[in-house]
Design a protein around this motif. Structure first.
Motif, PDB file in Angstrom:
ATOM      1  N   PRO A 265       0.823  -1.225   0.000  1.00  0.00           N
ATOM      2  CA  PRO A 265       0.000   0.000   0.000  1.00  0.00           C
ATOM      3  C   PRO A 265       0.850   1.266   0.000  1.00  0.00           C
ATOM      4  O   PRO A 265       0.447   2.293  -0.564  1.00  0.00           O
ATOM      5  N   GLN A 266       2.032   1.193   0.621  1.00  0.00           N
ATOM      6  CA  GLN A 266       2.907   2.360   0.642  1.00  0.00           C
ATOM      7  C   GLN A 266       3.353   2.743  -0.767  1.00  0.00           C
ATOM      8  O   GLN A 266       3.452   3.926  -1.098  1.00  0.00           O
ATOM      9  N   LEU A 267       3.611   1.733  -1.610  1.00  0.00           N
ATOM     10  CA  LEU A 267       4.013   2.008  -2.992  1.00  0.00           C
ATOM     11  C   LEU A 267       2.892   2.705  -3.739  1.00  0.00           C
ATOM     12  O   LEU A 267       3.140   3.668  -4.484  1.00  0.00           O
ATOM     13  N   ALA A 268       1.671   2.227  -3.571  1.00  0.00           N
ATOM     14  CA  ALA A 268       0.537   2.855  -4.249  1.00  0.00           C
ATOM     15  C   ALA A 268       0.410   4.311  -3.844  1.00  0.00           C
ATOM     16  O   ALA A 268       0.175   5.192  -4.692  1.00  0.00           O
ATOM     17  N   ARG A 269       0.590   4.593  -2.557  1.00  0.00           N
ATOM     18  CA  ARG A 269       0.504   5.989  -2.087  1.00  0.00           C
ATOM     19  C   ARG A 269       1.664   6.815  -2.615  1.00  0.00           C
ATOM     20  O   ARG A 269       1.491   7.987  -2.973  1.00  0.00           O
ATOM     21  N   LEU A 270       2.854   6.196  -2.671  1.00  0.00           N
ATOM     22  CA  LEU A 270       4.024   6.908  -3.184  1.00  0.00           C
ATOM     23  C   LEU A 270       3.816   7.316  -4.635  1.00  0.00           C
ATOM     24  O   LEU A 270       4.067   8.467  -5.015  1.00  0.00           O
ATOM     25  N   LEU A 271       3.349   6.372  -5.459  1.00  0.00           N
ATOM     26  CA  LEU A 271       3.123   6.683  -6.871  1.00  0.00           C
ATOM     27  C   LEU A 271       2.081   7.782  -7.030  1.00  0.00           C
ATOM     28  O   LEU A 271       2.221   8.676  -7.874  1.00  0.00           O
ATOM     29  N   GLN A 272       1.050   7.721  -6.213  1.00  0.00           N
ATOM     30  CA  GLN A 272       0.004   8.742  -6.281  1.00  0.00           C
ATOM     31  C   GLN A 272       0.550  10.119  -5.920  1.00  0.00           C
ATOM     32  O   GLN A 272       0.098  11.135  -6.446  1.00  0.00           O
ATOM     33  N   SER A 273       1.554  10.144  -5.052  1.00  0.00           N
ATOM     34  CA  SER A 273       2.087  11.424  -4.585  1.00  0.00           C
ATOM     35  C   SER A 273       3.042  12.075  -5.573  1.00  0.00           C
ATOM     36  O   SER A 273       3.306  13.278  -5.483  1.00  0.00           O
ATOM     37  N   ILE A 274       3.585  11.291  -6.513  1.00  0.00           N
ATOM     38  CA  ILE A 274       4.539  11.852  -7.483  1.00  0.00           C
ATOM     39  C   ILE A 274       3.782  12.781  -8.428  1.00  0.00           C
ATOM     40  O   ILE A 274       2.869  12.353  -9.132  1.00  0.00           O
ATOM     41  N   PRO A 275       4.148  14.061  -8.455  1.00  0.00           N
ATOM     42  CA  PRO A 275       3.345  15.025  -9.225  1.00  0.00           C
ATOM     43  C   PRO A 275       3.605  14.999 -10.728  1.00  0.00           C
ATOM     44  O   PRO A 275       2.797  15.507 -11.502  1.00  0.00           O
ATOM     45  N   GLN A 276       4.724  14.417 -11.135  1.00  0.00           N
ATOM     46  CA  GLN A 276       5.081  14.413 -12.549  1.00  0.00           C
ATOM     47  C   GLN A 276       4.361  13.296 -13.311  1.00  0.00           C
ATOM     48  O   GLN A 276       3.776  12.390 -12.720  1.00  0.00           O
TER      49      GLN A 276
ATOM     50  N   ALA B 269      -2.310   4.070 -12.279  1.00  0.00           N
ATOM     51  CA  ALA B 269      -1.380   4.916 -11.527  1.00  0.00           C
ATOM     52  C   ALA B 269      -0.330   5.523 -12.449  1.00  0.00           C
ATOM     53  O   ALA B 269       0.323   6.513 -12.090  1.00  0.00           O
ATOM     54  N   PHE B 270      -0.166   4.932 -13.635  1.00  0.00           N
ATOM     55  CA  PHE B 270       0.830   5.408 -14.596  1.00  0.00           C
ATOM     56  C   PHE B 270       0.130   6.104 -15.758  1.00  0.00           C
ATOM     57  O   PHE B 270      -0.947   5.703 -16.180  1.00  0.00           O
ATOM     58  N   ASP B 271       0.781   7.117 -16.268  1.00  0.00           N
ATOM     59  CA  ASP B 271       0.233   7.841 -17.412  1.00  0.00           C
ATOM     60  C   ASP B 271       0.458   7.084 -18.713  1.00  0.00           C
ATOM     61  O   ASP B 271      -0.265   7.305 -19.695  1.00  0.00           O
ATOM     62  N   ALA B 272       1.450   6.220 -18.729  1.00  0.00           N
ATOM     63  CA  ALA B 272       1.739   5.411 -19.915  1.00  0.00           C
ATOM     64  C   ALA B 272       2.513   4.182 -19.489  1.00  0.00           C
ATOM     65  O   ALA B 272       3.122   4.147 -18.417  1.00  0.00           O
ATOM     66  N   VAL B 273       2.485   3.168 -20.341  1.00  0.00           N
ATOM     67  CA  VAL B 273       3.216   1.922 -20.103  1.00  0.00           C
ATOM     68  C   VAL B 273       4.036   1.604 -21.341  1.00  0.00           C
ATOM     69  O   VAL B 273       3.518   1.654 -22.466  1.00  0.00           O
TER      70      VAL B 273
ATOM     71  N   SER C  88      15.773   1.347  -1.819  1.00  0.00           N
ATOM     72  CA  SER C  88      14.513   0.678  -2.139  1.00  0.00           C
ATOM     73  C   SER C  88      13.537   1.740  -2.601  1.00  0.00           C
ATOM     74  O   SER C  88      13.701   2.934  -2.304  1.00  0.00           O
ATOM     75  N   ILE C  89      12.501   1.321  -3.311  1.00  0.00           N
ATOM     76  CA  ILE C  89      11.531   2.282  -3.824  1.00  0.00           C
ATOM     77  C   ILE C  89      10.840   3.022  -2.680  1.00  0.00           C
ATOM     78  O   ILE C  89      10.448   4.185  -2.821  1.00  0.00           O
ATOM     79  N   GLY C  90      10.731   2.368  -1.529  1.00  0.00           N
ATOM     80  CA  GLY C  90      10.111   3.013  -0.385  1.00  0.00           C
ATOM     81  C   GLY C  90      10.916   4.177   0.155  1.00  0.00           C
ATOM     82  O   GLY C  90      10.379   5.032   0.868  1.00  0.00           O
ATOM     83  N   ALA C  91      12.215   4.213  -0.193  1.00  0.00           N
ATOM     84  CA  ALA C  91      13.086   5.293   0.270  1.00  0.00           C
ATOM     85  C   ALA C  91      13.196   6.419  -0.754  1.00  0.00           C
ATOM     86  O   ALA C  91      14.032   7.307  -0.604  1.00  0.00           O
ATOM     87  N   LEU C  92      12.346   6.389  -1.783  1.00  0.00           N
ATOM     88  CA  LEU C  92      12.494   7.340  -2.883  1.00  0.00           C
ATOM     89  C   LEU C  92      12.388   8.785  -2.426  1.00  0.00           C
ATOM     90  O   LEU C  92      13.188   9.638  -2.826  1.00  0.00           O
ATOM     91  N   ARG C  93      11.399   9.079  -1.581  1.00  0.00           N
ATOM     92  CA  ARG C  93      11.207  10.481  -1.185  1.00  0.00           C
ATOM     93  C   ARG C  93      12.388  10.993  -0.370  1.00  0.00           C
ATOM     94  O   ARG C  93      12.772  12.161  -0.480  1.00  0.00           O
ATOM     95  N   ARG C  94      12.981  10.111   0.422  1.00  0.00           N
ATOM     96  CA  ARG C  94      14.148  10.513   1.202  1.00  0.00           C
ATOM     97  C   ARG C  94      15.378  10.662   0.310  1.00  0.00           C
ATOM     98  O   ARG C  94      16.201  11.553   0.509  1.00  0.00           O
TER      99      ARG C  94
END
Length: 269
Positions: A95-106, A132-136, A219-225
């Protein structure tokens, strides 16, 4: 989009990037490829493992190598065997990944060498909606020529990262200046290819940067940091992580890097 961010788009790899590299999926994949090669080539287990390593070294993947060498292998046959038998239950819901992706503004582009069926199963296990992605950009996106019936004798080439044509496909989906596009991947070869085309790069699953990576993300969970600049945060404290890439290192099959900067399109293979 964060007004102070240096990025207009984020390209994200899937396997060993959006989920940890220690799930055992990679080891299972290698076993499946070895079994496929044993059956297809009629070789021993040891010979299959050696062949897999050589095909990867010379062609970027076992499938690409088999097709390049003239074996009659359809991508669907290959993927259904090597991906269809993976232990997907080892990929945990995140669930943290889903929230992280949602938070990325780009603009966000999922950029994977895997086929669509594998991508869908992995995302489902992660609990991440494809929306969650604009394109694949996936195997089918990069290789539509492998699924047609042109009746010719030409041996088709498989397009996969780290090939220039594959990176260009990712850039076309991004629709942004490469120097304002952040590329996250767990493969140092893919990162090097992205860097050569001017992308800003982040090596995922590592504590230390490779030579071609602007960032290392454990890790992807550390992306914002690790890369707060995505959200326009603390850019002044992290500016030393983002050297301006030299134009001299750009190696492209196009005559001008700007020629691959086009308007974003929705790519869903």
């Amino acid at each position: 989009m964060a007004a102070t961010s240096p990025f207009d788009c984020v390209l994200l790899d899937l396997d060993d990037t959006l989920y940890p590299g220690d799930t055992g999926i990679g080891a299972a994949l290698r076993r499946n490829i070895d079994e496929f090669l044993q059956a297809k080539l009629g070789v021993s287990a040891d010979e299959a493992a050696a062949t897999r390593a050589e095909l990867f070294r010379a062609h970027g993947s076992s499938l690409a190598g088999l097709i390049a060498l003239g074996y009659d292998v359809h991508p669907d046959e290959y993927h259904s065997y090597v991906h269809g038998r993976l232990p997907y239950d080892r990929i945990a819901r995140d669930p943290q990944l889903a929230r992280l992706l949602q938070s990325i503004p780009q603009r966000k582009v999922l950029f994977t060498n895997s086929d669509r069926a594998h991508m869908e199963r992995a995302l489902e296990r992660l609990g991440v909606d494809e929306a969650a992605f604009d394109a694949v950009v996936c195997f089918e996106t990069m290789n539509p020529h492998l699924f047609g019936d042109d009746g010719g004798d030409r041996r088709p080439a498989v397009v996969l990262k780290p090939a220039v044509d594959a990176i260009v496909a990712g850039l076309r989906a991004a629709g942004s200046n490469p120097r304002r596009t952040l590329f996250l991947d767990d493969s140092e070869r893919n990162i090097a290819a992205g860097k050569a085309l001017g992308l800003r790069t982040a090596l995922v699953g590592k504590r230390a940067r490779s030579k071609e990576a602007d960032y290392a993300v454990e890790s992807i969970g550390a992306l914002r940091r690790a890369i707060p600049e995505i959200w326009g945060e603390a850019a002044e404290r992290s500016s030393d992580k983002l050297p301006v890439p030299a134009v001299s290192v750009v190696r492209s099959t196009t005559s001008d890097l700007d020629s691959i900067i086009i308007q974003p399109t929705s790519i869903h293979a």
